[in-house]
Design a protein around this motif. Structure first.
Motif, PDB file in Angstrom:
ATOM      1  N   MET A   1       0.838  -1.182   0.000  1.00 19.42           N
ATOM      2  CA  MET A   1       0.000   0.000   0.000  1.00 19.42           C
ATOM      3  C   MET A   1       0.882   1.243   0.000  1.00 19.42           C
ATOM      4  N   SER A   2       0.456   2.270  -0.737  1.00 15.35           N
ATOM      5  CA  SER A   2       1.167   3.545  -0.775  1.00 15.35           C
ATOM      6  C   SER A   2       0.222   4.660  -0.395  1.00 15.35           C
ATOM      7  N   ARG A   3       0.632   5.397   0.630  1.00 16.87           N
ATOM      8  CA  ARG A   3      -0.123   6.578   1.072  1.00 16.87           C
ATOM      9  C   ARG A   3       0.888   7.685   1.291  1.00 16.87           C
ATOM     10  N   ILE A   4       0.915   8.614   0.353  1.00 12.41           N
ATOM     11  CA  ILE A   4       1.979   9.616   0.291  1.00 12.41           C
ATOM     12  C   ILE A   4       1.390  11.014   0.434  1.00 12.41           C
ATOM     13  N   VAL A   5       2.068  11.866   1.185  1.00 17.98           N
ATOM     14  CA  VAL A   5       1.704  13.272   1.320  1.00 17.98           C
ATOM     15  C   VAL A   5       2.856  14.110   0.774  1.00 17.98           C
ATOM     16  N   VAL A   6       2.536  15.031  -0.124  1.00 19.26           N
ATOM     17  CA  VAL A   6       3.500  15.967  -0.698  1.00 19.26           C
ATOM     18  C   VAL A   6       3.078  17.372  -0.292  1.00 19.26           C
ATOM     19  N   PHE A   7       4.001  18.133   0.276  1.00 20.23           N
ATOM     20  CA  PHE A   7       3.655  19.489   0.693  1.00 20.23           C
ATOM     21  C   PHE A   7       4.842  20.416   0.527  1.00 20.23           C
ATOM     22  N   GLY A   8       4.557  21.721   0.546  1.00 22.77           N
ATOM     23  CA  GLY A   8       5.579  22.748   0.396  1.00 22.77           C
ATOM     24  C   GLY A   8       4.929  24.060   0.018  1.00 22.77           C
ATOM     25  N   ASN A   9       5.757  25.018  -0.314  1.00 31.29           N
ATOM     26  CA  ASN A   9       5.305  26.357  -0.678  1.00 31.29           C
ATOM     27  C   ASN A   9       4.550  26.315  -2.000  1.00 31.29           C
ATOM     28  N   SER A  10       3.767  27.331  -2.264  1.00 28.21           N
ATOM     29  CA  SER A  10       3.170  27.486  -3.587  1.00 28.21           C
ATOM     30  C   SER A  10       4.297  27.584  -4.611  1.00 28.21           C
ATOM     31  N   GLY A  11       4.136  26.908  -5.726  1.00 30.38           N
ATOM     32  CA  GLY A  11       5.161  26.933  -6.760  1.00 30.38           C
ATOM     33  C   GLY A  11       6.304  25.967  -6.543  1.00 30.38           C
ATOM     34  N   SER A  12       6.245  25.146  -5.504  1.00 30.50           N
ATOM     35  CA  SER A  12       7.356  24.227  -5.236  1.00 30.50           C
ATOM     36  C   SER A  12       7.312  22.975  -6.111  1.00 30.50           C
ATOM     37  N   GLY A  13       6.200  22.726  -6.777  1.00 31.17           N
ATOM     38  CA  GLY A  13       6.100  21.558  -7.646  1.00 31.17           C
ATOM     39  C   GLY A  13       5.258  20.433  -7.087  1.00 31.17           C
ATOM     40  N   LYS A  14       4.452  20.730  -6.075  1.00 24.14           N
ATOM     41  CA  LYS A  14       3.622  19.702  -5.429  1.00 24.14           C
ATOM     42  C   LYS A  14       2.712  19.002  -6.423  1.00 24.14           C
ATOM     43  N   SER A  15       1.953  19.776  -7.185  1.00 23.56           N
ATOM     44  CA  SER A  15       0.992  19.193  -8.124  1.00 23.56           C
ATOM     45  C   SER A  15       1.699  18.411  -9.213  1.00 23.56           C
ATOM     46  N   THR A  16       2.765  18.968  -9.747  1.00 23.10           N
ATOM     47  CA  THR A  16       3.512  18.286 -10.805  1.00 23.10           C
ATOM     48  C   THR A  16       4.026  16.941 -10.314  1.00 23.10           C
ATOM     49  N   LEU A  17       4.645  16.919  -9.141  1.00 21.44           N
ATOM     50  CA  LEU A  17       5.167  15.677  -8.588  1.00 21.44           C
ATOM     51  C   LEU A  17       4.045  14.700  -8.261  1.00 21.44           C
ATOM     52  N   ALA A  18       3.002  15.186  -7.608  1.00 21.98           N
ATOM     53  CA  ALA A  18       1.907  14.300  -7.206  1.00 21.98           C
ATOM     54  C   ALA A  18       1.209  13.684  -8.417  1.00 21.98           C
ATOM     55  N   LEU A  19       0.986  14.469  -9.446  1.00 16.79           N
ATOM     56  CA  LEU A  19       0.341  13.939 -10.649  1.00 16.79           C
ATOM     57  C   LEU A  19       1.223  12.904 -11.335  1.00 16.79           C
ATOM     58  N   ALA A  20       2.526  13.150 -11.387  1.00 21.92           N
ATOM     59  CA  ALA A  20       3.443  12.178 -11.993  1.00 21.92           C
ATOM     60  C   ALA A  20       3.480  10.887 -11.185  1.00 21.92           C
ATOM     61  N   MET A  21       3.560  11.003  -9.870  1.00 21.91           N
ATOM     62  CA  MET A  21       3.593   9.807  -9.017  1.00 21.91           C
ATOM     63  C   MET A  21       2.274   9.056  -9.083  1.00 21.91           C
ATOM     64  N   SER A  22       1.187   9.794  -9.155  1.00 24.15           N
ATOM     65  CA  SER A  22      -0.132   9.181  -9.265  1.00 24.15           C
ATOM     66  C   SER A  22      -0.229   8.352 -10.548  1.00 24.15           C
ATOM     67  N   ALA A  23       0.204   8.944 -11.655  1.00 25.89           N
ATOM     68  CA  ALA A  23       0.156   8.240 -12.942  1.00 25.89           C
ATOM     69  C   ALA A  23       1.105   7.046 -12.963  1.00 25.89           C
ATOM     70  N   ASP A  24       2.318   7.227 -12.429  1.00 29.93           N
ATOM     71  CA  ASP A  24       3.320   6.149 -12.443  1.00 29.93           C
ATOM     72  C   ASP A  24       2.905   4.947 -11.597  1.00 29.93           C
ATOM     73  N   ALA A  25       2.303   5.202 -10.444  1.00 28.33           N
ATOM     74  CA  ALA A  25       2.013   4.125  -9.495  1.00 28.33           C
ATOM     75  C   ALA A  25       0.525   3.792  -9.378  1.00 28.33           C
ATOM     76  N   GLY A  26      -0.311   4.469 -10.145  1.00 25.76           N
ATOM     77  CA  GLY A  26      -1.741   4.206 -10.075  1.00 25.76           C
ATOM     78  C   GLY A  26      -2.375   4.622  -8.757  1.00 25.76           C
ATOM     79  N   LEU A  27      -1.897   5.722  -8.202  1.00 28.36           N
ATOM     80  CA  LEU A  27      -2.416   6.225  -6.928  1.00 28.36           C
ATOM     81  C   LEU A  27      -3.561   7.203  -7.162  1.00 28.36           C
ATOM     82  N   ALA A  28      -4.588   7.134  -6.341  1.00 24.30           N
ATOM     83  CA  ALA A  28      -5.619   8.163  -6.363  1.00 24.30           C
ATOM     84  C   ALA A  28      -4.973   9.469  -5.913  1.00 24.30           C
ATOM     85  N   HIS A  29      -5.369  10.585  -6.532  1.00 29.27           N
ATOM     86  CA  HIS A  29      -4.736  11.878  -6.268  1.00 29.27           C
ATOM     87  C   HIS A  29      -5.747  12.848  -5.681  1.00 29.27           C
TER      88      HIS A  29
END
Length: 165
Positions: A1-29
């Motif tokens: 099971m994978s349950r990941i939290v990505v956080f940081g400042n606005s513009g840090s790349g949270k959405s970009t990273l989370a969407l890529a990881m979601s697509a790569d590993a089949g995680l709900a986003h």
């Protein structure tokens, strides 16, 4: 099971990273921006209990997920369920550069023009990140990161790839 939290400042790349990881590993986003705010003008934060109920519905509906956002108060609610934490702790200048290059986010703005009209306010928000004292500040994020006892990664270089850790 994978349950990941990505956080940081606005513009840090949270959405970009989370969407890529979601697509790569089949995680709900889940982007916390979608449930942190009331649909009002000007925007107002939802009551914490209302956001918590939406987060719990999401986590109960998906065994594997990635949640991203800048809201330490909301992230704190999900940390007991998470098995990995990624803190995108980039410099403010890197975050501003990313914000300026950001593509249109249709789930947040009705047009690219509307998004760009908000850019100077966003840049001011990004600049204040190290010194603010709210739940979206670097001090609040650092406290979350320091308290988490599971697998965690702090990213300070925008060129590094936490997906490969």
């Amino acid at each position: 099971m994978s349950r990941i939290v990505v956080f940081g400042n606005s513009g840090s790349g949270k959405s970009t990273l989370a969407l890529a990881m979601s697509a790569d590993a089949g995680l709900a986003h889940l982007d916390l921006d979608t449930l942190a705010w009331e649909p009002t003008t000007p925007p107002e934060r939802k009551a914490l209990a209302a956001s918590e109920a939406e987060i719990l519905r999401f986590t109960e509906s998906h065994p594997d997920w990635i949640i991203e956002g800048c809201y330490a108060d909301l992230i704190a609610l999900v940390l007991p369920l998470a098995d990995e934490l990624i803190f995108l702790d980039l410099s403010t200048e890197d975050c501003i550069s990313h914000a300026r290059a950001r593509p249109w986010e249709p789930h947040k703005y009705e047009s690219k023009e509307a998004q760009d009209a908000n850019l100077e306010m966003l840049i001011s928000w990004i600049r204040d990140y190290p010194t603010r004292d709210d739940s979206c500040s670097r001090p609040a994020h650092r406290a979350l990161f320091d308290a988490f006892t599971g697998k965690k990664t702090r990213v300070t270089d925008p060129q590094s790839n936490p997906k490969s850790d």
